[in-house]
Design a protein around this motif. Structure first.
Motif, short mmCIF file in Angstrom:
data_model
loop_
_atom_site.label_atom_id
_atom_site.label_comp_id
_atom_site.label_asym_id
_atom_site.label_seq_id
_atom_site.Cartn_x
_atom_site.Cartn_y
_atom_site.Cartn_z
N TYR A 3 7.05 5.92 -0.31
CA TYR A 3 6.97 5.15 0.92
C TYR A 3 5.87 4.09 0.75
CZ TYR A 3 9.62 9.10 2.70
OH TYR A 3 10.57 10.08 2.89
N ARG B 206 -2.86 8.87 10.99
CA ARG B 206 -3.18 7.94 9.89
C ARG B 206 -4.53 8.23 9.27
NH1 ARG B 206 -3.71 1.38 10.58
NH2 ARG B 206 -4.30 0.94 8.41
N ARG C 211 -4.25 10.40 6.28
CA ARG C 211 -3.17 10.01 5.37
C ARG C 211 -3.50 10.37 3.96
NH1 ARG C 211 -3.65 4.13 3.27
NH2 ARG C 211 -5.85 3.70 3.50
N ASN D 291 2.02 4.79 0.95
CA ASN D 291 1.80 5.77 2.02
C ASN D 291 1.88 7.20 1.48
OD1 ASN D 291 1.62 3.72 3.95
ND2 ASN D 291 3.85 3.70 4.26
N TYR E 180 3.24 5.23 10.29
CA TYR E 180 2.61 6.50 10.67
C TYR E 180 2.92 6.88 12.11
CZ TYR E 180 0.11 7.02 6.27
OH TYR E 180 -0.19 7.21 4.96
N LYS F 92 1.96 -0.46 8.07
CA LYS F 92 1.49 0.90 7.80
C LYS F 92 1.29 1.68 9.11
CE LYS F 92 -1.40 1.72 4.46
NZ LYS F 92 -0.78 2.86 3.71
N ALA G 22 3.99 0.58 2.43
CA ALA G 22 3.77 -0.39 3.51
C ALA G 22 3.61 -1.77 2.89
CB ALA G 22 2.52 -0.02 4.30
N ASP H 99 0.86 -1.18 0.00
CA ASP H 99 0.00 0.00 0.00
C ASP H 99 0.90 1.24 0.00
OD1 ASP H 99 -3.16 0.61 1.20
OD2 ASP H 99 -1.69 2.22 1.14
#
Length: 548
Positions: A503, A545, A548, A426, A538, A534, A505, A424
């Motif tokens: 970035y 988060r 985000r 970021n 954060y 993730k 995750a 995922d």
């Protein structure tokens, strides 16, 4: 066969002049064969000096209801023959009143028939030189030619005179196999947008095999070399032609025609009735030949009427070429029948040769047109497949492809080397809000590029949502860890056009560590690990988060 077919498709994709080359080559070959035939049709006597055409040296007189042809024999060699070519009513031959040869009745189905007696070999001996030969015919003498030669010399002459027919037969058989091959390809392929069914190709192949059988058994050379009498086979293959031809027409027409069906029944009935009349001893088969010719004429009239009405407004060029070939065949068929009765000295097989050669040209054009249409459809299908299963932004496979792959893995079952990775991006929302969606798209594309570099030997990389990715791969634990470390390194080195950093995750799970779980449950573990990664990112960055 499939490899050859793919090669033809590849050539038709790459070379636009492929069709023109094939058609031009076919026309040039046809023109060359026809010119050669006309130039050489009267020159066989120059090449076969030992085969003497001698009907002109016979004198004719009639006695007791028979016609007798007589001549004084020249110097004769042993093993020479008098050959009566295409005779109808020869009975016996004598030398100075001593009978030396008499015809024997040919039996089919326990009935006498003149089939198989069209050519007579009368053996001669050197002692017959200078003696009087008499050929006796019942009624008026009917024949095409009389030759004096040895058996080998006559067969040699037949090979020369029949070579075009034999070549034609070989071409017909080859085309028949090609057509049957395309029938198999069409039956195995998905339904195509063609206005005639694949069964039409099967009927075309059967018709060509039928035609080849008749052309071959009607040749003089086959008559001499075949280990059995070919007369009956030739006659029945000739009677069968209207039936196989109209069966083809019935499949080419866009709608079934009662007239075509009726003609098929008429052709079948003609075969049945003639067989019954012959077996019962009422009529000999050659005496009923006119009935078959009537069936031919009826067939041709129906063909012109129904096919022209069905395809005059057709935009399907594949079918149009095939129909044009059928109509030309029909025209040459009626011409051959008329020449048989009106011009008995003309070789009607010429029109059959011309019909088949032109039909082959039209078939080549139809096949090339079909390949062209097939190629266009293949390209269109490839485009549809691409858009259906590809994420257009990143070039990765999309969720549709991912779900299909999940089903395949679940059906296949447990594999200890399989591992799955969920990822995922970021900071995607912050980037979109601060710098616009173009910058956000750059992050998504960058993440896809990093994954493809790190997992360069796998096609199982998917973008399944806005910023969510899944990688499915196989390998030992140390191979997996090496790839993951390589992925982290590539991501750390990535820099966008505006200096943005990437970035990501990530979370993964291996099936060998959770063999009791289904593949779906394995994905849930990877997803859970990804969200833990993730959350930790954060927390360490001090960013809320939820924003985000």
């Amino acid at each position: 066969m499939c490899d050859i077919f793919k090669l033809i498709i590849f050539m038709s994709k790459k070379y636009s002049f492929f069709k023109n080359i094939l058609v031009t080559l076919a026309i040039l070959i046809t023109a060359g064969v026809l010119i050669f035939t006309f130039i050489n049709k009267d020159n066989f006597s120059l090449k076969y000096e030992n085969v003497l055409s001698c009907e002109d040296i016979f004198e004719s007189h009639k006695s007791n209801g028979e016609e007798i042809l007589s001549t004084t024999l020249p110097a004769i060699r042993d093993n020479e023959y008098i050959t009566l070519w295409r005779q109808q009513n020869f009975t016996y031959a004598d030398i100075d009143g001593i009978e030396i040869y008499r015809t024997e009745d040919t039996h089919f189905f326990s009935q006498n028939s003149s089939l198989g007696e069209a050519v007579m070999f009368i053996p001669l001996a050197e002692s017959y030189s200078g003696m009087r030969l008499n050929l006796h015919f019942e009624g008026e003498a009917e024949f095409n030619s009389i030759y004096l030669s040895s058996f080998a010399e006559f067969v040699n002459m037949l090979f020369f005179t029949d070579k075009l027919r034999l070549l034609l037969c070989a071409i017909i058989v080859i085309v028949a196999f090609v057509v049957i091959g395309f029938y198999i390809v069409m039956k195995r392929s998905v339904e195509r947008n063609i206005s005639f069914s694949a069964d039409a190709l099967l009927c075309l192949g059967v018709f060509f095999f039928n035609l080849a059988l008749w052309v071959l058994t009607d040749a003089g050379l086959t008559f001499f070399l075949a280990p059995f009498d070919t007369g009956m086979l030739s006659y029945y293959s000739f009677m069968l032609l209207p039936l196989t031809f109209m069966a083809l027409v019935n499949h080419v027409l866009s709608e079934k025609s009662k007239r075509v069906s009726g003609t098929i029944m008429l052709a079948a009935l003609n075969i049945i009735v003639q067989t019954v009349l012959f077996v019962s001893g009422i009529m000999d088969l050659p005496d009923m030949l006119v009935a078959t010719h009537v069936v031919y004429i009826v067939t041709i009239i129906i063909v012109f009427n129904d096919i022209f009405a069905d395809y005059r407004d057709s935009k399907d060029r594949t079918a149009t070429f095939l129909v044009m070939g059928l109509m030309f065949c029909a025209l040459m068929g009626v011409t051959a029948v008329l020449s048989y009765w009106i011009l008995p000295d003309f070789d009607y097989i010429f029109f059959v040769n011309l019909a088949v050669i032109v039909m082959v040209i039209f078939i080549i054009m139809a096949v090339v047109e079909y390949i062209k249409k097939l190629t266009i459809e293949e390209v269109r299908n490839e485009e549809i497949q691409y858009f259906a299963y590809t994420d257009l932004l990143t070039g990765l496979k999309n969720r549709n492809s991912y779900e299909r792959r999940m089903e395949e893995i679940e059906n296949k079952g447990y594999d200890p080397d399989l591992y799955v990775m969920q990822m995922d991006v970021n900071f995607l929302k912050q980037t979109n809000d601060a710098m616009g969606h173009k910058a956000g798209d750059e992050l998504l594309i960058g993440a896809a590029e990093c994954m493809m570099k790190a997992f360069d030997n796998t096609e199982d990389i998917y973008r399944i949502g806005g910023d969510e990715y899944v990688i499915i791969d196989y390998g030992k634990r140390e191979d997996m860890e090496s790839r993951l470390n390589n992925l982290k390194k590539i991501i750390d080195e990535w820099v966008g056009e505006n200096g943005n950093k990437l970035y990501v995750a990530a979370g993964y799970s291996r099936w060998d560590r959770h063999s009791d779980l289904s593949f779906g449950e394995l994905l849930e573990l990877a997803d859970k690990a990804m969200y833990e990664d993730k959350s930790e990112f954060y927390r360490n960055s001090g960013i809320d988060r939820r924003r985000r």
